[in-house]
Design a protein around this motif. Structure first.
Motif, PDB file in Angstrom:
ATOM      1  N   ILE A 123       0.837  -1.201   0.000  1.00 41.32           N
ATOM      2  CA  ILE A 123       0.000   0.000   0.000  1.00 41.32           C
ATOM      3  C   ILE A 123       0.878   1.260   0.000  1.00 41.32           C
ATOM      4  N   PHE A 124       1.878   1.274   0.907  1.00 39.49           N
ATOM      5  CA  PHE A 124       2.769   2.432   0.983  1.00 39.49           C
ATOM      6  C   PHE A 124       3.571   2.602  -0.302  1.00 39.49           C
ATOM      7  N   VAL A 127       1.354   4.178  -3.000  1.00 42.08           N
ATOM      8  CA  VAL A 127       1.159   5.615  -2.779  1.00 42.08           C
ATOM      9  C   VAL A 127       2.438   6.388  -3.112  1.00 42.08           C
ATOM     10  N   SER A 128       3.575   5.893  -2.609  1.00 40.65           N
ATOM     11  CA  SER A 128       4.836   6.627  -2.777  1.00 40.65           C
ATOM     12  C   SER A 128       5.306   6.627  -4.226  1.00 40.65           C
TER      13      SER A 128
ATOM     14  N   ILE B  49      -0.348   9.213   3.770  1.00 42.57           N
ATOM     15  CA  ILE B  49      -1.015   8.572   2.630  1.00 42.57           C
ATOM     16  C   ILE B  49      -1.999   9.540   1.976  1.00 42.57           C
ATOM     17  N   ILE B  52       0.122  13.144   0.802  1.00 43.14           N
ATOM     18  CA  ILE B  52       1.459  13.103   0.210  1.00 43.14           C
ATOM     19  C   ILE B  52       1.582  14.216  -0.835  1.00 43.14           C
TER      20      ILE B  52
END
Lengths: 140, 130
Positions: A123-124, A127-128, B49, B52
């Motif tokens: 998930i991270f 997003v990143s 999240i 960002i």
């Protein structure tokens, strides 16, 4: 059933393999290393975020945040996420074992916790990487 | 009579070593761990999240205007400092701070550092606490 007879008895499985070949020892070592990294990060984080009060209406804070939103720092955030998730889930594993959960099946519990690490990391990473590649968040 | 080998009398049983950090520290380490998992999940979701690329003074202040999110930050500050420094203490007790005197000095030093960090962190959050 073939080959079952050749398997070493459970008590002898790690004898001679060396202490550092056991999963539990690596789990312990990585728990310590990630913990120490997080202690340093926490202190740095308190100092960095406190720049919100270093005079002006958040000018210092905004310039610091601009720096930390550069792709290279977002990538480093992902490394931090690995440390946080590993430490958190290995900690959950230890607390579950304190409560008597899976005390006869250590590896099953350990790898289940690691599966949760992988899912949360995905998930991270999504997003990143979306942010690094497109410059946009996933919600706006 | 053969004299005892130097140092052998000081070897402690494995069980005693494992619990050397103290019962209350052990318990608080677990309580703060549980708090950190819940509050850190909220913190990461809302701060990183969902926002960002948006981080800045205005963005953070907007979130800290909600009492519940400020409360989460205060819990993170206190639980995080305790958990981090007690964890650090548990590591250091294994390597150099093995005698009772050194262990006590370490505990005192870490409490001073921890309280200083808590005061500094509270100062940083003060406009949103009041």
């Amino acid at each position: 059933m073939k080959g079952l007879g050749r398997r070493k008895p459970r008590e002898l499985a790690n004898v001679g393999a060396g202490l550092w070949k056991a999963t539990g020892m690596w789990a312990w070592l990585l728990f310590r290393i990630s913990g120490l990294v997080l202690v340093l990060y926490l202190i740095a984080h308190i100092i960095v975020t406190s720049t919100a009060r270093w005079g002006g209406e958040g000018e210092t804070f905004d310039s610091v945040m601009q720096l930390f939103e550069k792709p290279v720092f977002v990538f480093l955030d992902l490394v931090l996420v690995v440390a946080v998730l590993y430490h958190a889930l290995n900690g959950v594993r230890i607390m579950l074992m304190d409560c008597g959960v899976s005390t006869q099946r250590h590896k099953v519990l350990f790898w289940s916790a690691m599966a949760v690490v992988v899912i949360c990391f995905a998930i991270f990473a999504w997003v990143s990487l979306t942010y690094i590649i497109t410059g946009k968040g996933v919600t706006r | 009579m053969v004299p005892a080998e130097k140092g052998t009398g000081r070897v402690k049983p494995a069980v005693a070593r494992a619990h050397r950090g103290g019962m209350w520290a052990w318990l608080f380490q677990r309580i703060t761990a549980a708090l950190l998992i819940v509050c850190l999940a909220i913190h990461l979701l809302f701060t990183h999240i969902l926002n960002i690329g948006q981080l800045g003074y205005e963005n953070v202040a907007e979130r800290l205007a909600h009492t519940s999110l400020t409360a989460v930050d205060i819990v993170l500050l206190a639980a995080g400092i305790y958990h981090a420094l007690n964890g650090l203490r548990m590591v250091l007790l294994d390597y150099w701070f093995t005698s009772r005197g050194r262990a006590r000095a370490l505990a005192v030093a870490l409490w001073v550092v921890g309280l200083a960090l808590m005061v500094y962190g509270t100062w940083a959050l003060w406009p949103w606490i009041t």
